[in-house]
Structures are given as structure tokens and as C-alpha cells.
Write a protein that holds these residues in place. Structure first.
Motif, PDB file in Angstrom:
ATOM      1  N   TYR A 251      40.235  34.166  40.575  1.00  9.66           N
ATOM      2  CA  TYR A 251      39.168  33.930  39.599  1.00  9.66           C
ATOM      3  C   TYR A 251      39.728  33.316  38.309  1.00  9.66           C
ATOM      4  CZ  TYR A 251      36.693  37.103  42.753  1.00  9.66           C
ATOM      5  OH  TYR A 251      36.141  37.692  43.857  1.00  9.66           O
ATOM      6  N   TYR A 270      26.187  32.750  45.350  1.00  9.41           N
ATOM      7  CA  TYR A 270      26.743  33.747  46.271  1.00  9.41           C
ATOM      8  C   TYR A 270      27.659  34.663  45.437  1.00  9.41           C
ATOM      9  CZ  TYR A 270      25.356  29.929  49.346  1.00  9.41           C
ATOM     10  OH  TYR A 270      24.658  28.919  49.942  1.00  9.41           O
ATOM     11  N   CYS A 271      27.094  35.213  44.362  1.00 10.47           N
ATOM     12  CA  CYS A 271      27.938  35.832  43.317  1.00 10.47           C
ATOM     13  C   CYS A 271      28.382  37.246  43.649  1.00 10.47           C
ATOM     14  CB  CYS A 271      27.202  35.807  41.989  1.00 10.47           C
ATOM     15  SG  CYS A 271      25.732  36.865  41.965  1.00 10.47           S
ATOM     16  N   GLU A 293      21.768  39.803  48.250  1.00 13.18           N
ATOM     17  CA  GLU A 293      21.730  41.260  48.432  1.00 13.18           C
ATOM     18  C   GLU A 293      21.403  41.944  47.112  1.00 13.18           C
ATOM     19  OE1 GLU A 293      21.979  43.062  51.075  1.00 13.18           O
ATOM     20  OE2 GLU A 293      22.739  41.622  52.551  1.00 13.18           O
ATOM     21  N   ARG A 318      17.875  34.121  48.423  1.00 15.17           N
ATOM     22  CA  ARG A 318      18.759  33.200  49.142  1.00 15.17           C
ATOM     23  C   ARG A 318      18.944  31.946  48.300  1.00 15.17           C
ATOM     24  NH1 ARG A 318      19.661  35.315  53.831  1.00 15.17           N
ATOM     25  NH2 ARG A 318      20.609  33.473  54.744  1.00 15.17           N
TER      26      ARG A 318
HETATM   27  C1  SAM Z   1      32.158  35.833  50.131  1.00 16.46           C
HETATM   28  S1  SAM Z   1      30.988  36.851  49.307  1.00 16.46           S
HETATM   29  C2  SAM Z   1      31.297  36.306  47.677  1.00 16.46           C
HETATM   30  C3  SAM Z   1      31.116  37.333  46.589  1.00 16.46           C
HETATM   31  C4  SAM Z   1      31.617  36.994  45.208  1.00 16.46           C
HETATM   32  N1  SAM Z   1      31.566  35.603  44.872  1.00 16.46           N
HETATM   33  C5  SAM Z   1      33.015  37.555  44.977  1.00 16.46           C
HETATM   34  O1  SAM Z   1      33.942  36.795  44.710  1.00 16.46           O
HETATM   35  O2  SAM Z   1      33.190  38.781  45.029  1.00 16.46           O
HETATM   36  C6  SAM Z   1      29.511  36.060  49.791  1.00 16.46           C
HETATM   37  C7  SAM Z   1      28.257  36.606  49.132  1.00 16.46           C
HETATM   38  O3  SAM Z   1      27.164  35.783  49.544  1.00 16.46           O
HETATM   39  C8  SAM Z   1      25.997  36.575  49.682  1.00 16.46           C
HETATM   40  N2  SAM Z   1      25.096  35.768  50.535  1.00 16.46           N
HETATM   41  C9  SAM Z   1      25.212  35.493  51.861  1.00 16.46           C
HETATM   42  N3  SAM Z   1      24.286  34.593  52.242  1.00 16.46           N
HETATM   43  C10 SAM Z   1      23.563  34.279  51.125  1.00 16.46           C
HETATM   44  C11 SAM Z   1      22.467  33.393  50.863  1.00 16.46           C
HETATM   45  N4  SAM Z   1      21.950  32.629  51.822  1.00 16.46           N
HETATM   46  N5  SAM Z   1      21.998  33.320  49.603  1.00 16.46           N
HETATM   47  C12 SAM Z   1      22.521  34.093  48.621  1.00 16.46           C
HETATM   48  N6  SAM Z   1      23.554  34.936  48.806  1.00 16.46           N
HETATM   49  C13 SAM Z   1      24.074  35.030  50.042  1.00 16.46           C
HETATM   50  C14 SAM Z   1      26.493  37.887  50.218  1.00 16.46           C
HETATM   51  O4  SAM Z   1      25.597  38.931  49.866  1.00 16.46           O
HETATM   52  C15 SAM Z   1      27.867  38.019  49.518  1.00 16.46           C
HETATM   53  O5  SAM Z   1      27.743  38.769  48.328  1.00 16.46           O
END
Ligand code: SAM
Length: 412
Positions: A251, A270-271, A293, A318
């Protein structure tokens, strides 16, 4: 070519070493343990270079290894099963959906975590209740999730079972609860480092360790970890990169490469718990974080207030659907920089279209799947050819295993 065949081919270029783990080969986890760590890094660096060649651009690839590539994981997910007719607790056996290797230790996990693993297994055996079988869908014990905080040494345990009374294996609801409460009490008494003991119930047929109901049986609701300057509260189901020290480096590096400007706007798509947004917040006017989520975002909001971060706004939904509201995202929230960190499948085509419409000066893409990363970088550059690949940096979050975390930066 199948991934296992590809790995055999990749490994052929390197000398083999004796893998220190007695479960190597039986357990499906650490497929690179028979290479010296510098060779593991060389293999992964080569893999990234080969994949990027498809883009016709090859910036230098830097891969940052871990100083001590053992006992680094901050979370473990074990499965209950049977081994030699006895209840077993460990990882799935190599090339098997059903078989579970009964583990006494795992060299990727801190020792206090493996002590909890052994005690939970012994406590489960004492109950006389059977492990769940994914083929017959009978049985009680399903998964054990253990998180540990590198900063505090504290541990969170989540024991997942089937609802019990539904399949007749553990009597009625009250009896089931008394059994699990007894186990929780024993484990907490024997392991003072255990901060929280959760019970997760799942009647799902799919083999995924995500409970439908979570009950806190002992201790505090959250485990605290520290990443860089931030205190982060975690829940059993929170997403966190498996190696806290590498997550901080990732990060810091990503945010160090971005130039949003003090009056700029950033998107953290996708935070998850919003960690990237926190690292960016002091350098921009506003960060928007999106995740699908809601439970991640509840904790993200709690962590933002715990750390005094005020200029981050989280939206649940999403990415590909929320960004369709172009009036908001291309006017008030128009970004100078965008960070994306999608799951393995990569970006939805509608998400790519929205990012291209916003035309940020920089796009930082964090990925755990080099194939989808290369595909999406190709689509972004086809959509706007003035984006050039300015940097690629990878972080070995998963020494001894075949996984890899890569960061690529597009700039116009
Ligand atoms: C690889 S994790 C990344 C988390 C964060 N960026 C981190 O570094 O800790 C992917 C994230 O994408 C979310 N996610 C998956 N599909 C998604 C979608 N279509 N739209 C929004 N979020 C999504 C999941 O809930 C998860 O928190």
C-alpha cells in the motif's frame, strides 16, 4: 496446459532442495517448498515477465521478497475431515476434494496458531461428534479459522459447524450450543492469547468457509492489527492480505507512485476494509471506496473513525453497477487516480468502461491473478491507447506457495 503441468515445467530450471515440512507433497499447500527461496522469487519474476510479454511492453519487473519466508501468515483456514478413520483437522490433500491432511504444524503459521489448531482438534475428538463429509453432507465439524495479529500477538478463533440438529448428529440446538461453548471455554482457558472465540454455523452444501450465522462465544468482537500508522479492527470474515508486513509495503508503494494532488479525488475500487483509501486519504481531498460486501464497509467505517480518517466515503454495491450512475461519478466524484484490487476473476467489462469514461491520470491495478491482470490492462489500453504501462512491481505475499500479488501502474 494445466497449472500443475506448467509448474513442473517452470521448476525444471532450478535445483531442488529438501523441503523442511513433513507434509510436503501430501498437503496441497506449499508447492514451491522444494526450491530455495531466491529461486522461488526468480521463478515468479519470470512468470510475470512472460505474462506481460503479451502486452508488447516490458517495463522492469521488481519482486519484493519476504525477509523471513516462514511462519508469516496472519490467517489460516483449516478443514475438518477424516484421516485413517479418525477425525482430522488440516488442509485439503493435494489433488483431492475430500481428503484432509491431519496437521500438527504448518510452517507458514505462527506457532501459537498451530498450538490452537492441535487443541481444537483434541477438543473436537473429545466431543465424539463427527466431522462433516462434503459428499454425504452428514457430520458436524466443518472448518476452523484462526487469525493472529502480528502487532499484538493476539488470536481470533472461529469454529464453523453445521447447524447440528438438522442432520441429527449433535442432538437439539441447546445441546449443540453447550458442546461448542465447552470447547470455546477450554481453548480460551488454555490459550491466554485467544482474544475472541466465534462459532459460525453453516448449512451450505458448497465447500466454502463462510458461515450463515456468526455467534461470539468468548471475548472481544474484533482482533486488532496494525498496518503502517493504522490500527485495524478485524472480524472473522474480513479480507486482509495474508502477510501484514508485505501489505504495508504494497500500500505504501502504490500510494507513493500516485500523484492525485492535494485537491484531487481518488477511487479505491474493491476496497474491502478500505486500507488503500486510508493510505491515500492524507494526500487527497476525498477518496471514494466501493465494495460489494456491506460487512467489510461497516468495519471500514469503524476503522476510519478509529484512525481519524474523515475524507473517505464508502459505498456498498457492485463496482460495475454503482459506477453506472455517470452523473455522480463523472462530475462530483470524478477521479484523478483510480486504484482497483478485484478478486481473481478481474474487472467486469462494465467496470472497465466506467473507468475509461472517467479517464483518470493514473490507474493502479493490484492483482492476485496475473492472467486477468494482463487481460484487463490490455482492455484498458485498447480503450485508451495513451495509457502506458509505467511500472510493475510484485510482492511475495505467499512464500513457499505458487501465489503472487502484482501491482501495475497505467499512466497517461
Ligand atoms: C482482493 S479483495 C481487496 C480488498 C482490499 N482492496 C484490500 O487491499 O484489503 C477484493 C474485494 O472485492 C470485493 N468484491 C468482489 N467482487 C466485487 C464487485 N463486483 N464489486 C465490488 N466489490 C467486489 C470483495 O468483497 C473484496 O473485499
Amino acid at each position: 496446459m494445466r497449472p500443475e503441468q506448467l509448474l513442473v515445467q517452470e521448476k525444471a530450471a532450478y535445483a531442488r532442495v529438501d523441503p523442511p515440512c513433513p507434509y510436503f507433497g501430501t498437503c496441497g499447500g506449499c508447492t514451491l517448498q522444494d526450491l530455495a527461496y531466491p529461486d522461488q522469487l526468480a521463478l515468479k519474476r519470470d512468470r510475470i515477465r512472460r505474462a506481460l510479454a503479451a502486452l508488447g511492453e516490458a517495463p522492469p519487473v521488481e519482486l519484493i521478497g519476504l525477509e523471513d519466508p516462514w511462519r508469516y501468515r496472519n490467517k489460516a483456514e483449516f478443514t475438518f475431515g477424516e484421516w485413517d478413520g479418525r477425525l482430522a483437522l488440516g488442509y485439503h490433500a493435494a489433488r483431492s476434494f475430500w481428503r484432509v491432511v491431519d496437521l500438527d504444524d504448518c510452517l507458514l503459521l505462527p506457532e501459537p496458531v498451530t498450538r490452537v489448531l492441535r487443541d481444537v482438534r483434541d477438543a473436537a475428538v473429545r466431543t465424539g461428534l463427527p466431522p462433516y463429509h462434503p459428499r454425504t453432507h452428514q457430520g458436524f465439524f466443518r472448518y476452523l479459522l484462526v487469525r493472529s495479529s502480528r502487532a499484538t500477538g493476539r488470536i481470533l478463533v472461529c469454529l464453523m459447524t453445521s447447524p447440528g440438529s438438522a442432520d441429527g448428529t449433535a442432538g437439539n440446538g441447546a445441546a449443540v450450543r453447550a458442546v461448542v461453548e465447552g470447547m470455546a471455554h477450554d481453548v480460551v482457558a488454555r490459550h491466554p492469547a485467544v482474544e475472541s472465540f466465534y462459532w459460525g454455523l453453516t448449512g451450505r452444501v458448497a465447500d466454502v468457509a463462510v458461515p450463515e450465522q456468526l455467534i461470539l462465544l468468548e471475548g472481544a468482537p474484533h482482533l486488532e492489527e496494525r498496518l503502517g500508522p493504522f490500527r485495524i479492527k478485524l472480524h472473522p470474515l474480513s479480507f486482509l492480505q495474508p502477510t501484514s508486513v508485505q501489505a504495508d509495503r504494497l500500500y505504501t508503494t502504490v500510494c507513493g507512485r500516485l500523484r492525485p494532488g492535494a485537491d484531487g479525488v481518488a477511487w479505491d475500487l474493491y476496497c474491502g476494509l478500505g486500507l488503500i483509501a486510508f493510505y491515500l486519504a492524507s494526500r487527497v481531498r476525498k477518496v471514494y471506496g466501493i465494495d460489494g460486501e456491506p460487512h467489510h464497509l461497516e468495519l471500514a467505517a469503524l476503522n476510519a473513525s478509529l484512525n481519524g480518517v474523515r475524507n473517505v466515503e464508502f459505498r456498498a454495491g457492485r463496482v460495475e453497477a454503482l459506477l453506472l450512475d455517470r452523473r455522480f461519478w463523472l462530475q462530483e466524484a470524478k477521479p484523478d487516480v483510480v486504484v482497483v484490487d478485484p478478486p481473481r476473476a478481474g474487472l467486469h467489462p462494465r467496470a472497465i468502461a466506467s473507468i475509461l469514461a472517467a479517464r483518470p491520470a493514473q490507474i493502479a491495478y493490484l492483482s492476485c491473478n496475473i492472467q486477468s491482470l494482463v487481460r484487463d490492462l490490455g482492455a484498458l489500453r485498447t480503450g485508451f491507447p495513451r495509457y502506458r504501462l509505467a511500472a510493475v512491481q510484485a510482492f511475495d505475499m505467499f512464500p513457499q506457495t505458487n501465489h503472487l500479488e502484482t501491482f501495475a501502474l497505467l499512466e497517461r
